[in-house]
Write an enzyme that holds these catalytic residues in place. Structure first.
Site, PDB file in Angstrom:
ATOM      1  N   ASN A  81       0.828  -1.201   0.000  1.00 30.66           N
ATOM      2  CA  ASN A  81       0.000   0.000   0.000  1.00 30.66           C
ATOM      3  C   ASN A  81       0.865   1.255   0.000  1.00 30.66           C
ATOM      4  OD1 ASN A  81      -1.654   2.159   1.929  1.00 30.66           O
ATOM      5  ND2 ASN A  81      -2.874   1.153   0.371  1.00 30.66           N
ATOM      6  N   ARG A  89      -1.385   5.258  -9.866  1.00 29.65           N
ATOM      7  CA  ARG A  89      -1.526   5.932 -11.164  1.00 29.65           C
ATOM      8  C   ARG A  89      -0.168   6.173 -11.808  1.00 29.65           C
ATOM      9  NH1 ARG A  89      -5.910  10.317  -8.997  1.00 29.65           N
ATOM     10  NH2 ARG A  89      -7.810   9.054  -9.201  1.00 29.65           N
ATOM     11  N   ASP A 105     -11.257   5.078 -11.930  1.00 30.04           N
ATOM     12  CA  ASP A 105     -11.263   4.665 -10.524  1.00 30.04           C
ATOM     13  C   ASP A 105     -11.976   3.329 -10.385  1.00 30.04           C
ATOM     14  OD1 ASP A 105      -9.880   6.880  -9.801  1.00 30.04           O
ATOM     15  OD2 ASP A 105     -11.445   7.758  -8.542  1.00 30.04           O
ATOM     16  N   ASP A 107     -13.896   2.216  -8.199  1.00 24.60           N
ATOM     17  CA  ASP A 107     -15.273   2.291  -7.694  1.00 24.60           C
ATOM     18  C   ASP A 107     -16.263   2.623  -8.812  1.00 24.60           C
ATOM     19  OD1 ASP A 107     -13.956   2.139  -5.270  1.00 24.60           O
ATOM     20  OD2 ASP A 107     -14.047   4.297  -4.917  1.00 24.60           O
ATOM     21  N   GLU A 190      -4.489  15.634  -5.545  1.00 26.13           N
ATOM     22  CA  GLU A 190      -3.386  15.363  -6.468  1.00 26.13           C
ATOM     23  C   GLU A 190      -3.860  15.304  -7.923  1.00 26.13           C
ATOM     24  OE1 GLU A 190      -5.663  12.009  -6.248  1.00 26.13           O
ATOM     25  OE2 GLU A 190      -4.809  12.997  -4.491  1.00 26.13           O
ATOM     26  N   ASP A 191      -5.091  14.828  -8.127  1.00 21.29           N
ATOM     27  CA  ASP A 191      -5.615  14.753  -9.490  1.00 21.29           C
ATOM     28  C   ASP A 191      -5.923  16.149 -10.037  1.00 21.29           C
ATOM     29  OD1 ASP A 191      -7.630  15.003  -7.613  1.00 21.29           O
ATOM     30  OD2 ASP A 191      -9.016  13.650  -8.617  1.00 21.29           O
ATOM     31  N   ARG A 219     -19.775   5.144  -2.774  1.00 19.10           N
ATOM     32  CA  ARG A 219     -19.734   3.837  -2.108  1.00 19.10           C
ATOM     33  C   ARG A 219     -20.674   3.801  -0.917  1.00 19.10           C
ATOM     34  NH1 ARG A 219     -13.916   1.050  -2.465  1.00 19.10           N
ATOM     35  NH2 ARG A 219     -14.863  -0.150  -0.779  1.00 19.10           N
ATOM     36  N   HIS A 224     -14.997   6.188   0.158  1.00 15.86           N
ATOM     37  CA  HIS A 224     -14.488   6.904  -1.011  1.00 15.86           C
ATOM     38  C   HIS A 224     -13.309   7.773  -0.611  1.00 15.86           C
ATOM     39  CE1 HIS A 224     -14.412   9.382  -4.638  1.00 15.86           C
ATOM     40  NE2 HIS A 224     -15.133   8.436  -5.198  1.00 15.86           N
TER      41      HIS A 224
END
Length: 422
Positions: A81, A89, A105, A107, A190-191, A219, A224
């Site tokens: 992790n 990514r 993603d 989800d 960050e995105d 979710r 999320h």
């Protein structure tokens, strides 16, 4: 002389590399991957790169099972992790071979024609980013940018700056040329940083709104990623975004327009109704974190591009006055509609929120002025407009017409119809 054969396209290079970073993604991952298989673009024009980020719920095993049976060329990476979505990514970006990259993603899921539609638009328009229409499932989703399909939008005058999630089609040549990567030091936002840089430095942005491309799923278990992280991470994100805009865009209206985004999506949320329930220590800490951002990036030019209720909250933060902020928030929470006060020859509207016109208040009257299309009270309610420049132009046109008519009546320039000097 024989005619040389036309170059044969390299069919080994996929059109789109779909990158899926997955952590504790079951059972949502099942529909996510099924949506990749269902793409009308065709399995052989896609490659799937799936990165299991240390899941313990069977995510990694399911990815390997899927890779073994699907017609979509799939590579699976299993790693410890990393603590956030940036690491997976970036791993996927290092492996991608497609002409374009799409971040999906685990989800969420794609509409069947999503990749084909966005790919066709990118190839036709020659743009580096395609923003496909998003629809929320069990959660909200941005809406203002989906009014119409547009081959090329003006980033500095478009609501696309309010959709900065990574779920877009990016030309891989742009990513390679700029060395774009997700900031693994940020725990949230960050995105947005990645996408904003692609918007600013890329060769144009397209909007595809003909039909939904991407389903953004809320979710049921509340896990999320965007809901995680404490307030310090939100300030880190806002600080990084403001610095990026400041560094890439010269001073002026374009920079001012882009700075609206981190002030109204990111910073202002830390000074909403919840702050009155925060401990004194947290309130004090939030003001300390906000102070250098307000001092460096907040300006009258940015403020005038923001609706009054939001602008007032940010002005209170800039002043370090949580007492004034509490009055504004209480007024808003009560659903009170501010009085509209018209001033001057142009009948400029002001919204009389608390402390308007109070000579003892450090909030200037200019902070209450309606400078863009706004709401009187509750968002989405009665709208109000600032004085329009077009009205001035019409007035000028009428004066010119009157002048021409006066000339025909023997009145010469420099004189009014009464014969007095004008």
């Amino acid at each position: 002389m024989p005619v040389p054969d036309a170059p044969v396209p390299d069919v080994s290079v996929p059109d789109v590399s779909v990158i899926v970073g997955a952590y504790e993604a079951m059972p949502y991952l099942i529909r996510c991957l099924e949506s990749v298989e269902a793409q009308t673009l065709g399995a052989r024009r896609i490659e799937l790169i799936a990165v299991d980020d240390g899941s313990t719920d069977g995510t990694g095993a399911y990815l390997e099972e899927f890779a073994a049976r699907t017609a979509v060329p799939t590579r699976v990476v299993r790693q410890a992790n990393s603590g956030g979505p940036s690491g997976p990514r970036n791993v996927g970006l290092g492996m991608a071979r497609g002409r374009y990259v799409f971040f999906l993603d685990a989800d969420d899921y794609l509409a069947d024609e999503a990749l084909a539609s966005m790919l066709a638009m990118a190839d036709r328009a020659g743009t580096d980013v395609v923003v496909g229409k998003v629809e929320g499932v069990n959660r909200g989703a941005p809406k203002s940018m989906w009014k119409r399909t547009t081959d090329r939008v003006d980033v500095y005058d478009s609501p696309v700056i309010f959709t900065l999630s990574a779920q877009k089609l990016f030309r891989r040549e742009l990513i390679t040329r700029l060395g774009l990567r997700f900031d693994e030091g940020l725990r949230t936002g960050e995105d947005a940083l990645f996408t904003m840089e692609a918007y600013i430095r890329g060769n144009g942005v397209s909007v595809f709104a003909d039909h939904t491309c991407y389903y953004l799923v809320g979710r049921d278990d509340g896990k999320h990623a965007t809901k995680s992280g404490d307030h310090t991470h939100r300030f880190d994100s806002a600080r990084a975004m403001m610095a990026l805009i400041h560094d890439l865009v010269p001073a002026g209206p374009k920079r001012d327009r882009l700075l609206v985004r981190p002030f109204t999506v990111g910073l202002i949320q830390q000074f909403g109704h919840r702050i009155v329930r925060d401990s004194p220590e947290i309130r004090r800490h939030k003001l300390e974190l906000a102070a250098p951002l307000m001092e460096t990036y907040w300006s009258p030019e940015v403020a005038r591009r923001i609706k009054v209720a939001e602008r007032l909250r940010l002005e209170c933060v800039a002043l370090g006055r949580l007492d004034l902020l509490a009055d504004i928030l209480a007024f808003i929470k009560a659903g009170t509609e501010p009085e509209v006060v018209l001033r001057g020859r142009r009948r400029t509207p002001y919204l009389a929120y608390p402390h308007f016109g109070d000579p003892r208040s450090p909030l200037p009257d200019a902070a209450f002025e309606v400078t863009i299309r706004d709401w009187v009270g509750k968002p989405g309610g009665r709208t109000i407009e600032p004085p329009r420049v077009t009205r001035q132009r019409r007035s000028l046109t009428r004066r010119l017409v009157r002048g021409v008519r006066a000339w025909g009546k023997g009145v010469r320039p420099g004189r009014s119809l009464s014969g007095q000097a004008s």
